[in-house]
Design a protein around this motif. Structure first.
Motif, PDB file in Angstrom:
ATOM      1  N   MET A 202       7.729  38.923  22.571  1.00  0.00           N
ATOM      2  CA  MET A 202       8.519  38.463  23.710  1.00  0.00           C
ATOM      3  C   MET A 202      10.011  38.469  23.410  1.00  0.00           C
ATOM      4  O   MET A 202      10.830  38.331  24.322  1.00  0.00           O
ATOM      5  CB  MET A 202       8.093  37.060  24.132  1.00  0.00           C
ATOM      6  N   GLU A 203      10.388  38.630  22.132  1.00  0.00           N
ATOM      7  CA  GLU A 203      11.807  38.755  21.815  1.00  0.00           C
ATOM      8  C   GLU A 203      12.411  40.032  22.403  1.00  0.00           C
ATOM      9  O   GLU A 203      13.631  40.226  22.347  1.00  0.00           O
ATOM     10  CB  GLU A 203      12.020  38.715  20.305  1.00  0.00           C
ATOM     11  N   LEU A 204      11.572  40.876  22.987  1.00  0.00           N
ATOM     12  CA  LEU A 204      12.086  42.004  23.764  1.00  0.00           C
ATOM     13  C   LEU A 204      13.007  41.519  24.873  1.00  0.00           C
ATOM     14  O   LEU A 204      13.889  42.257  25.326  1.00  0.00           O
ATOM     15  CB  LEU A 204      10.929  42.813  24.360  1.00  0.00           C
ATOM     16  N   TYR A 205      12.808  40.280  25.322  1.00  0.00           N
ATOM     17  CA  TYR A 205      13.680  39.695  26.343  1.00  0.00           C
ATOM     18  C   TYR A 205      15.144  39.724  25.889  1.00  0.00           C
ATOM     19  O   TYR A 205      16.053  39.806  26.715  1.00  0.00           O
ATOM     20  CB  TYR A 205      13.285  38.245  26.610  1.00  0.00           C
ATOM     21  N   HIS A 206      15.368  39.610  24.568  1.00  0.00           N
ATOM     22  CA  HIS A 206      16.727  39.566  24.021  1.00  0.00           C
ATOM     23  C   HIS A 206      17.181  40.913  23.466  1.00  0.00           C
ATOM     24  O   HIS A 206      18.319  41.032  22.998  1.00  0.00           O
ATOM     25  CB  HIS A 206      16.803  38.536  22.880  1.00  0.00           C
ATOM     26  N   SER A 207      16.318  41.905  23.489  1.00  0.00           N
ATOM     27  CA  SER A 207      16.586  43.138  22.744  1.00  0.00           C
ATOM     28  C   SER A 207      17.747  43.956  23.310  1.00  0.00           C
ATOM     29  O   SER A 207      18.563  44.484  22.551  1.00  0.00           O
ATOM     30  CB  SER A 207      15.326  44.001  22.687  1.00  0.00           C
ATOM     31  N   LEU A 208      17.833  44.061  24.625  1.00  0.00           N
ATOM     32  CA  LEU A 208      18.882  44.903  25.213  1.00  0.00           C
ATOM     33  C   LEU A 208      20.288  44.363  24.928  1.00  0.00           C
ATOM     34  O   LEU A 208      21.194  45.149  24.605  1.00  0.00           O
ATOM     35  CB  LEU A 208      18.643  45.082  26.712  1.00  0.00           C
ATOM     36  N   LEU A 329      22.678  37.664  26.832  1.00  0.00           N
ATOM     37  CA  LEU A 329      21.390  37.163  26.345  1.00  0.00           C
ATOM     38  C   LEU A 329      20.715  36.289  27.402  1.00  0.00           C
ATOM     39  O   LEU A 329      19.499  36.378  27.617  1.00  0.00           O
ATOM     40  CB  LEU A 329      21.588  36.368  25.055  1.00  0.00           C
ATOM     41  N   VAL A 330      21.500  35.447  28.053  1.00  0.00           N
ATOM     42  CA  VAL A 330      20.957  34.606  29.124  1.00  0.00           C
ATOM     43  C   VAL A 330      20.469  35.468  30.277  1.00  0.00           C
ATOM     44  O   VAL A 330      19.329  35.336  30.753  1.00  0.00           O
ATOM     45  CB  VAL A 330      22.016  33.607  29.631  1.00  0.00           C
ATOM     46  N   ASN A 331      21.324  36.363  30.753  1.00  0.00           N
ATOM     47  CA  ASN A 331      20.997  37.155  31.942  1.00  0.00           C
ATOM     48  C   ASN A 331      19.831  38.108  31.705  1.00  0.00           C
ATOM     49  O   ASN A 331      18.983  38.293  32.584  1.00  0.00           O
ATOM     50  CB  ASN A 331      22.236  37.939  32.383  1.00  0.00           C
ATOM     51  N   SER A 332      19.764  38.703  30.524  1.00  0.00           N
ATOM     52  CA  SER A 332      18.662  39.620  30.224  1.00  0.00           C
ATOM     53  C   SER A 332      17.333  38.875  30.127  1.00  0.00           C
ATOM     54  O   SER A 332      16.338  39.261  30.753  1.00  0.00           O
ATOM     55  CB  SER A 332      18.943  40.357  28.924  1.00  0.00           C
ATOM     56  N   SER A 333      17.302  37.806  29.340  1.00  0.00           N
ATOM     57  CA  SER A 333      16.046  37.086  29.140  1.00  0.00           C
ATOM     58  C   SER A 333      15.566  36.412  30.418  1.00  0.00           C
ATOM     59  O   SER A 333      14.362  36.360  30.693  1.00  0.00           O
ATOM     60  CB  SER A 333      16.200  36.055  28.017  1.00  0.00           C
TER      61      SER A 333
END
Length: 498
Positions: A202-208, A329-333
């Protein structure tokens, strides 16, 4: 010296809150045959200790994948194996193959709770302290207050120490990535994030944001010189780290495919339970899971997620500063949580981590989001018998964060970073008070009132939809803050830190 004494007191206070919550019930306690997440973590220790590596992710006579089969990346498995070795030394019955299934005892509960506490002490808490003192603004006293408020965030405490998981490890490693990147150590930051991704997918949420921030820095330094050298170093670090984490599985392509299949179970559907995201909320009006095929749901969720994170990612790529990085990080996740496929209610902890990093910069919106994220998991907490810890930790967080960070007194238009959208300022104040009151009311009704017989899920659904409206509004707000230029004082501080 005085500051570090205060930090020690804050850490001790945070640890006390965690241990107090751990004295309560946990997920699936005394509820056979599947029990809950506590049993899942124990079972993974049993599997990794007794079976060879090539059987960990496969369905065999000794490893029934329908009974809490391992579905996290290799680092989670290695962590389970490490815990299993310690458990074996204390009491072999805790990890005995088959016979230990559903094991519940006071000694084992104490051991499992201690493993979460040790992970917090070694990984998450040091990262919180370093971030607060080296990458946040304000006086030392305010930085100490930031440490306390982050450590008192109820959502993470209730999930890891009540429900029972190890989110502090993946989130802590991701936070270490933010800290070392903020200090200018790009290769170490890449290493820390790859480790977090190999602990929980789920850390993919922060990957971009990590990708865009690092690539933006390479562009800024010039791809014909230093930038190219930095890009090569980062690429080699990422590839080598992945290879080492997956080393036991690399000899057989079938092993790799099976692990990937376990990590991304598309067959489970668009969402589970009453999660506070777009698809669950929309499903109230349009039965998406019924009228659309799984493939169509997958394509729609992928498209909407990419569209939602695109503006934030482009802005970060063009301007790779720490301020932009935190907001991205906030907006992506949060976009992943609201629009992606196969979302759990606990996944709200992923956007909650970077929001914690904004407590010093945007105290009122950050506190508002963190409280809403805790509230969104209320049905899960009630199911686990965590009503009292939920109420106490929520009130404590609200009191300390609002009082110590002066969120209400010093929440000016400039502090909210609204730029040309300052008309939203007065509306935000009124909505905050209404929101907190409504959360309290819905929490009370969920406990005190019985739902109508024809609507047994009424209160969980109300909690889900109400929380979703918060997340959608705050996603819009954080995107506005990121895309709009920050005030002059913020730009000056960015230049100093860079």
């Amino acid at each position: 010296m005085e500051n570090w004494s205060l930090v020690s007191i804050c850490v001790l206070f945070g640890l006390t809150a965690r241990w107090a919550v751990s004295l309560n019930s946990y997920s699936g306690a005394g509820k056979p045959p599947m029990f809950g997440d506590y049993e899942a973590q124990r079972h993974w220790q049993e599997v990794t200790y007794n079976l060879p590596v090539h059987e960990w992710y496969f369905n065999t006579t000794d490893n029934n994948l329908n009974y809490w089969g391992l579905d996290y990346p290799p680092l989670t498995a290695y962590h389970s194996l490490l815990c299993a070795h310690v458990a074996k030394l204390i009491n072999p019955d805790w990890v005995e193959l088959h016979a230990s299934r559903g094991h519940e005892s006071y000694g084992h509960k104490l051991f499992m709770r201690a493993t979460v506490l040790v992970a917090d002490l070694l990984i998450y808490i040091p990262a919180v302290v370093l971030y607060s003192f080296y990458l946040s603004e304000g006086s030392n006293k305010k930085k100490v207050c930031t440490v306390l408020c982050i450590l008192l965030y109820p959502g993470l405490i209730l999930i890891d120490y009540g429900h029972f998981q190890y989110n502090s490890i993946s989130l802590g490693l991701a936070l270490w990535g933010v800290v070392v990147l903020g200090l200018g150590w790009d290769v170490l930051g890449s290493l820390a994030f790859v480790l977090s991704l190999n602990y929980k997918q789920m850390e993919l949420y922060h990957s971009l944001p990590f990708f865009c921030y690092l690539l933006g820095k390479c562009f800024k330094q010039g791809l014909a010189g230093r930038g190219l050298f930095l890009l090569v170093k980062i690429a080699v670090t990422v590839l080598v780290t992945f290879a080492l984490c997956w080393l036991p599985f690399l000899s057989d392509p079938g092993q790799i495919l099976q692990v990937v299949h376990r990590l991304f179970p598309v067959g489970r559907g668009l969402f589970e339970d009453k999660v506070a995201n777009t698809w669950c909320s929309l499903n109230v009006l349009i039965k998406i899971k019924t009228i659309l095929s799984t493939d169509t749901q997958l394509y729609i969720s992928l498209t909407t997620t990419l569209l939602a994170i695109l503006p934030s990612s482009i802005k970060l790529l063009m301007k790779p500063t720490l301020w932009q990085f935190k907001l991205a990080l906030v907006n992506s996740s949060l976009a992943f949580f609201l629009f992606s496929f196969q979302v759990h209610e606990k996944s709200i902890l992923l956007p909650a981590l970077p929001v914690c990093l904004l407590l010093n910069d945007l105290p009122l919106p950050a506190i508002w989001f963190l409280q809403a994220s805790t509230f969104s998991m209320l049905p899960l907490f009630l199911k686990d018998g965590l009503l009292v810890p939920y109420v106490v930790t929520s009130l404590a967080f609200l009191f300390f964060s609002i009082y110590l960070l002066s969120a209400l007194e010093h929440c000016s238009e400039d502090k909210l970073r609204l730029g040309p959208y300052r008309q939203l300022y007065r509306i935000g104040w009124a909505l905050f008070y209404f929101s907190i009151t409504a959360m309290a009311g819905l929490s009370f009704m969920s406990v005190a009132l019985a739902p109508p017989a024809q609507l047994p899920d009424l209160f969980p659904l109300l909690v889900s939809v109400f929380s979703y409206l918060h997340f959608l509004g705050l996603l819009l707000y954080f995107n506005i803050v990121q895309i709009a230029e920050p005030p002059q004082s913020v730009r000056k501080n960015q230049k100093k830190s860079n």
